[in-house]
Motif scaffolding. Structure first.
Motif, PDB file in Angstrom:
ATOM      1  N   ILE A  20      96.455  43.089  55.951  1.00 48.92           N
ATOM      2  CA  ILE A  20      96.803  42.745  54.516  1.00 48.92           C
ATOM      3  C   ILE A  20      96.129  41.371  54.338  1.00 48.92           C
ATOM      4  O   ILE A  20      96.281  40.532  55.186  1.00 48.92           O
ATOM      5  CB  ILE A  20      98.377  42.914  54.662  1.00 48.92           C
ATOM      6  N   LEU A  21      95.628  41.357  53.248  1.00 46.59           N
ATOM      7  CA  LEU A  21      95.152  39.930  52.580  1.00 46.59           C
ATOM      8  C   LEU A  21      95.927  39.703  51.441  1.00 46.59           C
ATOM      9  O   LEU A  21      95.985  40.376  50.539  1.00 46.59           O
ATOM     10  CB  LEU A  21      93.393  40.078  52.325  1.00 46.59           C
ATOM     11  N   LEU A  37     106.328  39.496  54.183  1.00 39.50           N
ATOM     12  CA  LEU A  37     105.493  40.452  55.151  1.00 39.50           C
ATOM     13  C   LEU A  37     105.851  40.310  56.664  1.00 39.50           C
ATOM     14  O   LEU A  37     106.081  41.044  57.207  1.00 39.50           O
ATOM     15  CB  LEU A  37     104.044  40.204  54.902  1.00 39.50           C
ATOM     16  N   LYS A  38     106.293  39.191  57.009  1.00 39.28           N
ATOM     17  CA  LYS A  38     106.630  38.845  58.134  1.00 39.28           C
ATOM     18  C   LYS A  38     107.920  39.716  58.584  1.00 39.28           C
ATOM     19  O   LYS A  38     108.088  40.282  59.619  1.00 39.28           O
ATOM     20  CB  LYS A  38     106.811  37.329  58.471  1.00 39.28           C
ATOM     21  N   LYS A  39     108.910  39.529  57.521  1.00 40.48           N
ATOM     22  CA  LYS A  39     109.922  40.438  57.751  1.00 40.48           C
ATOM     23  C   LYS A  39     109.721  41.791  58.041  1.00 40.48           C
ATOM     24  O   LYS A  39     110.639  42.541  58.830  1.00 40.48           O
ATOM     25  CB  LYS A  39     111.154  40.413  56.597  1.00 40.48           C
ATOM     26  N   TYR A  42     104.571  42.326  59.417  1.00 36.59           N
ATOM     27  CA  TYR A  42     103.195  42.087  59.145  1.00 36.59           C
ATOM     28  C   TYR A  42     102.831  40.525  59.333  1.00 36.59           C
ATOM     29  O   TYR A  42     103.237  39.796  58.999  1.00 36.59           O
ATOM     30  CB  TYR A  42     102.852  42.571  57.952  1.00 36.59           C
ATOM     31  N   SER A  43     101.633  40.251  59.865  1.00 38.69           N
ATOM     32  CA  SER A  43     100.971  39.007  59.935  1.00 38.69           C
ATOM     33  C   SER A  43      99.749  39.173  58.955  1.00 38.69           C
ATOM     34  O   SER A  43      98.751  39.656  59.411  1.00 38.69           O
ATOM     35  CB  SER A  43     100.415  38.731  61.243  1.00 38.69           C
ATOM     36  N   ALA A  44      99.718  38.353  57.797  1.00 42.31           N
ATOM     37  CA  ALA A  44      98.779  38.509  56.712  1.00 42.31           C
ATOM     38  C   ALA A  44      98.072  37.335  56.623  1.00 42.31           C
ATOM     39  O   ALA A  44      98.187  36.332  57.275  1.00 42.31           O
ATOM     40  CB  ALA A  44      99.259  38.957  55.534  1.00 42.31           C
ATOM     41  N   ASP A  45      96.590  37.370  56.298  1.00 40.64           N
ATOM     42  CA  ASP A  45      95.746  36.493  55.930  1.00 40.64           C
ATOM     43  C   ASP A  45      96.058  36.113  54.572  1.00 40.64           C
ATOM     44  O   ASP A  45      96.314  37.111  53.828  1.00 40.64           O
ATOM     45  CB  ASP A  45      94.212  36.742  56.149  1.00 40.64           C
ATOM     46  N   ILE A  65      94.780  44.562  49.814  1.00 40.36           N
ATOM     47  CA  ILE A  65      94.981  43.338  49.298  1.00 40.36           C
ATOM     48  C   ILE A  65      96.127  43.141  48.213  1.00 40.36           C
ATOM     49  O   ILE A  65      96.026  44.024  47.349  1.00 40.36           O
ATOM     50  CB  ILE A  65      93.691  43.011  48.376  1.00 40.36           C
ATOM     51  N   LEU A  66      96.822  42.213  48.332  1.00 39.30           N
ATOM     52  CA  LEU A  66      97.970  41.831  47.406  1.00 39.30           C
ATOM     53  C   LEU A  66      97.238  40.850  46.302  1.00 39.30           C
ATOM     54  O   LEU A  66      97.011  39.596  46.891  1.00 39.30           O
ATOM     55  CB  LEU A  66      99.245  41.232  47.965  1.00 39.30           C
TER      56      LEU A  66
END
Length: 140
Positions: A20-21, A37-39, A42-45, A65-66
């Motif tokens: 995910i970006l 996202l972490k909850k 996910y670990s997003a950029d 992409i968000l």
């Protein structure tokens, strides 16, 4: 027995692993969404404008992409159009518009530019889960 709401939050990343970006220029909003996202596991950029989105896509493939609509340098609509111009269909991620506007005409602008879905700020965890599950349905 204490009411622990975090137990109600699924670790969606285990069921649906995604790259995910997040494209968001406001640092506070960026931290909030990254925390949500972490909850979900996910670990997003994160990047802060559309030009950085294009550069990130050249370095790595993303599933989602968000995309914030209003960013400096290049906004979400322009960045989405450029993604469709510069990348092949297999390289184009699922693009979710993130905006403070809930106006139907803005929503249509997002879809016309090529975005796949639409979220309004502030993003709630259940709203995010719902759009990620829609993406999951699309790839089945």
């Amino acid at each position: 027995m204490p009411n622990d709401k975090t137990k109600e939050i699924p670790i969606l990343a285990e069921e649906l692993p995604l790259q995910i970006l997040l494209a968001e220029d406001n640092r506070v909003n960026q931290k909030i969404v990254l925390n949500i996202l972490k909850k979900l596991g996910y670990s997003a950029d994160a990047v802060s404008n559309g030009l950085e989105v294009l550069n990130a896509l050249k370095r790595q493939k993303y599933d989602i992409i968000l995309m914030d609509m209003q960013m400096p340098v290049m906004g979400g609509l322009e960045a989405t159009k450029k993604i469709y111009e510069q990348f092949s269909p297999t390289e184009i991620p699922y693009i979710i518009s993130v905006t403070g506007n809930e106006i139907e005409s803005d929503k249509q602008l997002c879809f016309d530019a090529g975005m796949n879905d639409y979220l309004t700020k502030p993003i709630g965890i259940q709203d995010l889960i719902e759009v990620l599950r829609k993406y999951q349905e699309q790839i089945k």
